[in-house]
Design an enzyme around this catalytic site. Structure first.
Site, PDB file in Angstrom:
ATOM      1  N   ASP A 278      -5.264  15.912 -25.954  1.00  0.00           N
ATOM      2  CA  ASP A 278      -5.117  14.455 -25.687  1.00  0.00           C
ATOM      3  C   ASP A 278      -7.212  14.271 -25.493  1.00  0.00           C
ATOM      4  O   ASP A 278      -7.495  15.990 -25.411  1.00  0.00           O
ATOM      5  CB  ASP A 278      -4.363  14.675 -23.900  1.00  0.00           C
TER       6      ASP A 278
ATOM      7  N   TYR B 206      -1.307  27.614 -24.496  1.00  0.00           N
ATOM      8  CA  TYR B 206      -2.183  27.193 -23.462  1.00  0.00           C
ATOM      9  C   TYR B 206      -2.567  28.120 -22.503  1.00  0.00           C
ATOM     10  O   TYR B 206      -1.649  28.095 -21.969  1.00  0.00           O
ATOM     11  CB  TYR B 206      -1.223  26.153 -23.407  1.00  0.00           C
TER      12      TYR B 206
END
Length: 327
Positions: A52, A110
């Site tokens: 994003d 992540y």
């Protein structure tokens, strides 16, 4: 025609995400431009993770096809001189023509970083989320532990997701503090839209004491986005790596509050067959979970997928079934 795989690192601060958009700069657009200039061809890359706006990466993957005579391992050197300084290709190599970065078994890792101190540090403002409320990392770790394993992560998925299947498997969910830096680390076989940031926001609420650690499991099982915390800011999130998952386990057990099943892959390579033994399952979950596991079986290379209820749960759950149903 060659298929080239790139490992790409970037600071996502000034970009509208990885995927091409008409309303602003993206990582994909910059890679397309630079590679097209380099090869003299019209290049369109395919990314493994569509991060994003504002999200960073150390090891995202992008692939493209080309007829260039530049050696595959030299493309990274040549293209970096054409990219802005906040995007750097770490490596390049040739891969099989059939390789697709989103259609293979992989482990994505992540990290979400939180700067937990009284005042912001301007040198870390671009890659950390600042929080002046004291966060108790022990409470956060206790809550994160229940996320490991295979679960339906609907509670941690933003509206607008195109995912048909919301079941994912986390191999690691940890929280560690080093001084004033708290790092949430999540590694799994896939992630839903905004999943890491929603988990991070929920863990921050737990760290502040707003929610008790045991609330995390209740949120997970609710499968309701309204039960989870707010989505944490983008700047704290970094995609660390995307690595091959390796050979699947011959025997695998997955247990959560709504299903308990085993997978038998002992004949995967000899007969292209995989068996699912269901030890316990809520009736309303059965069809959905069979469809989920069947999809994974196809990815693993199975051509025959068999299912049976296990009659010996708790004794020897991996006993071969005598009768199976071909799905």
């Amino acid at each position: 025609m060659k298929r080239i795989k790139l490992v790409v690192a970037y600071d996502g601060t000034r970009y509208c995400g990885f995927q091409f958009q008409k309303n602003g700069p993206t990582i994909e657009a910059e890679l397309n431009r630079a590679l097209s200039e380099l090869t003299g061809e019209e290049i369109r890359v395919t990314g493994a993770s569509r991060t994003d706006a504002g999200v960073h990466a150390l090891g995202n993957i992008a692939v493209f096809s080309t007829e260039t005579r530049i050696p595959p391992e030299k493309i990274c050197y040549a293209v970096n001189s054409r990219l802005p300084e906040d995007i750097v290709v770490q490596s390049s190599e040739e891969v099989p023509a059939s390789y697709h970065p989103r259609k293979c078994n992989s482990v994505k890792t992540y990290e979400y970083r939180i700067l937990n101190r009284q005042f912001p540090d301007p040198t870390r403002r671009l890659n950390c989320c600042f929080c002046h409320w004291f966060l108790e990392e022990g409470r956060m770790q206790e809550a994160a532990a229940c996320l490991e394993g295979e679960h339906d992560f609907s509670s941690f998925c933003s509206a607008g997701s195109q995912a048909e299947d919301t079941v994912r498997k986390l191999y690691e969910a940890s929280v560690k503090r080093e001084g004033d830096l708290i790092t949430i680390r999540l590694a799994g076989n896939g992630f839903l839209y905004n999943m890491v940031r929603i988990i991070a926001g929920t863990l921050m609420s737990i760290g502040q004491g707003t929610l008790p650690p045991e609330r995390m499991k209740e949120i997970l099982n609710a499968r309701d986005r309204r039960q989870a915390g707010v989505k944490a800011p983008a700047e704290g999130l970094t995609l660390i790596s995307i690595t091959p998952a390796g050979e699947p386990e011959v025997y695998e057990r997955n247990i959560n509050d709504w299903i308990d099943y085993s997978l038998d892959r002992s004949e995967l390579y000899t007969k292209k067959r995989m068996i699912m033994l269901i030890h316990r399952c809520k009736e309303e979950e059965r069809e959905r979970m069979i469809a989920h596991v069947k999809k994974q079986a196809l990815w693993d290379g199975a051509e025959e997928f068999l299912v049976q209820n296990s009659e010996n749960s708790g004794k020897n759950p991996l006993t071969r079934p005598e009768e199976c149903t071909i799905i």
